[in-house]
Scaffold this motif. Structure first.
Motif, short mmCIF file in Angstrom:
data_model
loop_
_atom_site.label_atom_id
_atom_site.label_comp_id
_atom_site.label_asym_id
_atom_site.label_seq_id
_atom_site.Cartn_x
_atom_site.Cartn_y
_atom_site.Cartn_z
N SER A 454 0.83 -1.20 0.00
CA SER A 454 0.00 0.00 0.00
C SER A 454 0.86 1.25 0.00
CB SER A 454 -0.91 0.00 1.23
OG SER A 454 -1.62 1.22 1.34
N SER A 457 2.44 1.86 -3.48
CA SER A 457 1.47 2.41 -4.42
C SER A 457 1.22 3.89 -4.15
CB SER A 457 0.15 1.63 -4.33
OG SER A 457 0.33 0.29 -4.73
N LYS A 461 2.40 6.50 -7.05
CA LYS A 461 1.26 7.04 -7.79
C LYS A 461 1.08 8.54 -7.51
CE LYS A 461 -2.49 4.67 -8.49
NZ LYS A 461 -2.31 4.34 -9.91
N GLU A 497 -1.58 -0.29 -9.27
CA GLU A 497 -1.85 -0.51 -7.85
C GLU A 497 -1.26 -1.85 -7.43
OE1 GLU A 497 -3.28 0.74 -4.21
OE2 GLU A 497 -3.57 1.82 -6.09
N THR A 499 -0.68 -4.91 -4.77
CA THR A 499 -1.39 -5.57 -3.67
C THR A 499 -0.56 -6.74 -3.16
OG1 THR A 499 -2.58 -7.00 -5.23
CG2 THR A 499 -3.66 -4.94 -4.59
#
Length: 598
Positions: A454, A457, A461, A497, A499
């Motif tokens: 997390s 990302s 991003k 993304e 995970t």
């Protein structure tokens, strides 16, 4: 064929996997390799390549260990694992046992190798076409450096003093540099590899426009001097510009920030200002002439530098190849360039007929490290195995057997390091040149916690919030920062993304900024960052001595500095990452003694 299954299970479409670290790239490649073997593909017809011997050994080990584990009756779950991995739920243990015995008895026929090894084998198939010397061998990195320095010294020894001065002036746009060999080596290291993929005329692509004629320059001088703005700064600046034009000091104009500002006004339509004051009307033609003079001089310097670089690289090419010819050696880059040139000019069927052993199945690992030149060599094999080139002879095969297949996997994000010329766009090239290829994205990590994924990302991003991204709005094509900013935004926009497959795995992330030094220069900022990292590692180890702490650095050179700081704190440290021997103080002393003796 070792195992017969339905036709759907046998269909292996050409596949391109864009996978992040820890998402199972090697797992997928091993699965493809195992399924090919299970469906009866001959081991020698499958070629799997990667970039390091360690990675090649890992792939081979996984293949053998997976089959051996599934062949044993001690653990039933191992058979279930391979069934899931290859997607054949009815795979019998007997098939795994037969394959294990077959591979172990024919392990010399398995083609799991590095790209260097593959290209060396290809070169041996075309020694005359590649004009390779008899009994040639590949150089290593250390020998490459020695040969490069030897070629540069040979170049210098063949030039007269005046020729050296002219060449250095051309390369440095007229600036004076002290180290001749150092300057030449810097140019060669930066441009030689790229130049080998271009036509020689690439260095003649810049053409400087003619300097405005004398009458226009006189008109501009008179216009600047006749203008009488109220602000003293403007009058002084206009007089300065008139004097520069009058005496022909064009180099001063090239460095003048007002010229760059004028170019900006041409793009934006905004008025030209100097210390927030606008110049008086009626000077448009004079400024246009001024800009034309600066443009002519700047592009003349650039043209001279380009031509000097081209001449240097042409001379270097002769000397380096003569040295290699004398020693009967070639570098991996030499092999790649020569193979790419040969493969561009020769029909694919002629090439493939000369290769030692038919390659029906091609598996490419760490594809992001593949350079455009290397892809040109691999393309005929990729086209054949992906079904985009009709074979000259159709093999008689069982209907249920896979005839050919193509598979490549890599991480586009890792290509930003540009190792050995790799570029992220190589993935797009494959998709364009092999129409119909199946593209798969893998961003679910099997070894990291959700907290870490997390955070990764969120950071990448949101790179658009970095101050460097602000220059993306500047449309000045001459500004390097604009291209860097736009690349930054493009990377952030495309960043997927991430995970985690381990939803119950705990994790912890802390982002720390190092202390800002009193006099923040490059050296002090670097030292402060390393000090902060060493302090955090020490705190962790003092809190729990059983911990294993890893410290990652951006470069190998920085490893030695961090190790020194950790050892100063009394911590036991091991060094990883292939640092050069010259990082050792003892080695530097010995080298100094040897150099003095020589």
């Amino acid at each position: 064929m070792l195992f017969r299954s339905d036709h759907k299970e046998n269909t292996l479409e050409p596949t391109l996997i864009r996978a992040s670290a820890g998402t199972g790239k090697t797992y997928q490649l091993t699965a493809r390799y195992l399924k090919l073997l299970i469906q009866g593909a001959a081991p020698e017809s499958i070629l799997a390549t990667t970039f390091t011997r360690k990675a090649a050994g890992e792939i081979l080990s996984r293949i053998l260990e997976t089959l051996a584990a599934a062949s044993s009756t001690l653990r039933e779950e191992d058979l279930g694992k391979i069934r899931e991995q290859v997607g054949i739920p009815t795979l019998p243990r007997s098939c795994c046992l037969q394959l294990t015995e077959k591979l172990l008895s024919n392990i010399h026929r398995l083609r799991v190798s590095t790209l260097d090894s593959l290209f060396t084998q290809l070169a041996k198939s075309f020694p005359f076409e590649l004009t390779l010397p008899a009994t040639w061998r590949l150089t290593d990195e250390i020998e490459d450096v020695w040969l490069r320095e030897r070629a540069v010294n040979a170049m210098i020894s063949h030039l007269e003093r005046e020729e050296i001065a002219t060449l250095m002036s051309m390369l440095s746009k007229g600036e004076v540099r002290r180290s001749v060999s150092g300057e030449l080596l810097q140019v060669i290291e930066a441009a030689y590899s790229k130049q080998r993929s271009c036509l020689p005329t690439v260095w003649n692509s810049v053409r400087a426009p003619k300097r405005p004629d004398a009458s226009k320059i006189i008109d501009a001088v008179n216009a600047f001097r006749s203008a009488q703005p109220k602000q003293k700064r403007l009058r002084t600046k206009l007089e300065s510009l008139a004097e520069v034009l009058e005496i022909g000091s064009d180099d001063e104009l090239v460095q003048d920030t007002l010229i760059a500002k004028y170019a900006e006004t041409l793009r934006t339509g905004q008025p030209l200002t100097y210390y927030r004051s606008e110049f008086p009307d009626g000077l448009e033609e004079a400024f246009s002439t001024l800009y034309a003079v600066a443009k002519s001089r700047y592009l003349s310097l650039l043209q001279m530098q380009n031509e000097g670089t081209g001449n240097l690289l042409s001379s270097y090419e002769k000397h380096i190849q003569d040295s290699k010819e004398d020693l009967r050696v070639v570098s991996f880059e030499d092999i790649s360039v020569r193979l790419a040139e040969l493969f561009r000019q020769t029909p694919a069927d002629q090439l493939l007929s000369r290769v030692d052993g038919v390659i029906d199945h091609l598996l490419l690992d760490e594809f992001q490290d593949t350079s455009p030149v290397q892809w040109q060599v691999l393309y005929p094999f990729a086209a054949r195995t992906s079904g985009h080139e009709s074979p000259t002879q159709i093999d008689s095969r069982e209907e249920n057997q896979i005839s050919r297949s193509f598979f490549c996997v890599g991480d586009t994000k890792q290509a930003i390091y540009g190792w050995r010329g790799g570029v992220a766009e190589i993935f797009d090239t494959v998709a364009q040149q092999l129409p119909g290829i199946s593209e798969v994205t893998q961003n679910k990590s099997f070894r990291s916690s959700p907290v870490l994924m997390s955070t990764i990302s969120r950071v990448f991003k949101n790179l658009g919030r970095h101050p460097l991204a602000e220059d993306a709005e500047d449309n000045d094509p001459s500004q390097k920062l604009m291209y860097e900013a736009k690349s930054l935004l493009k990377f952030a926009d495309r960043f997927p993304e991430h995970t985690s497959a381990n939803s119950d795995l705990s994790g912890y992330v802390q982002l720390v900024t190092s202390t800002k030094p009193e006099e923040p220069d490059a050296f002090s900022l670097r030292a402060s960052t390393f000090e902060t990292a060493a302090r955090i590692a020490e705190d962790l180890m003092r809190a729990d001595s059983s911990l294993s702490v890893g410290v990652l650095t951006r470069t190998n050179r920085a490893v030695a500095e961090v190790i020194y700081l950790l050892e100063q704190r009394g911590l036991d440290v091991s060094q990883e990452g292939g640092n050069p021997l010259t990082d050792s103080a003892a080695v530097e002393v010995v080298l100094s003694a040897l150099m003095m003796a020589e």
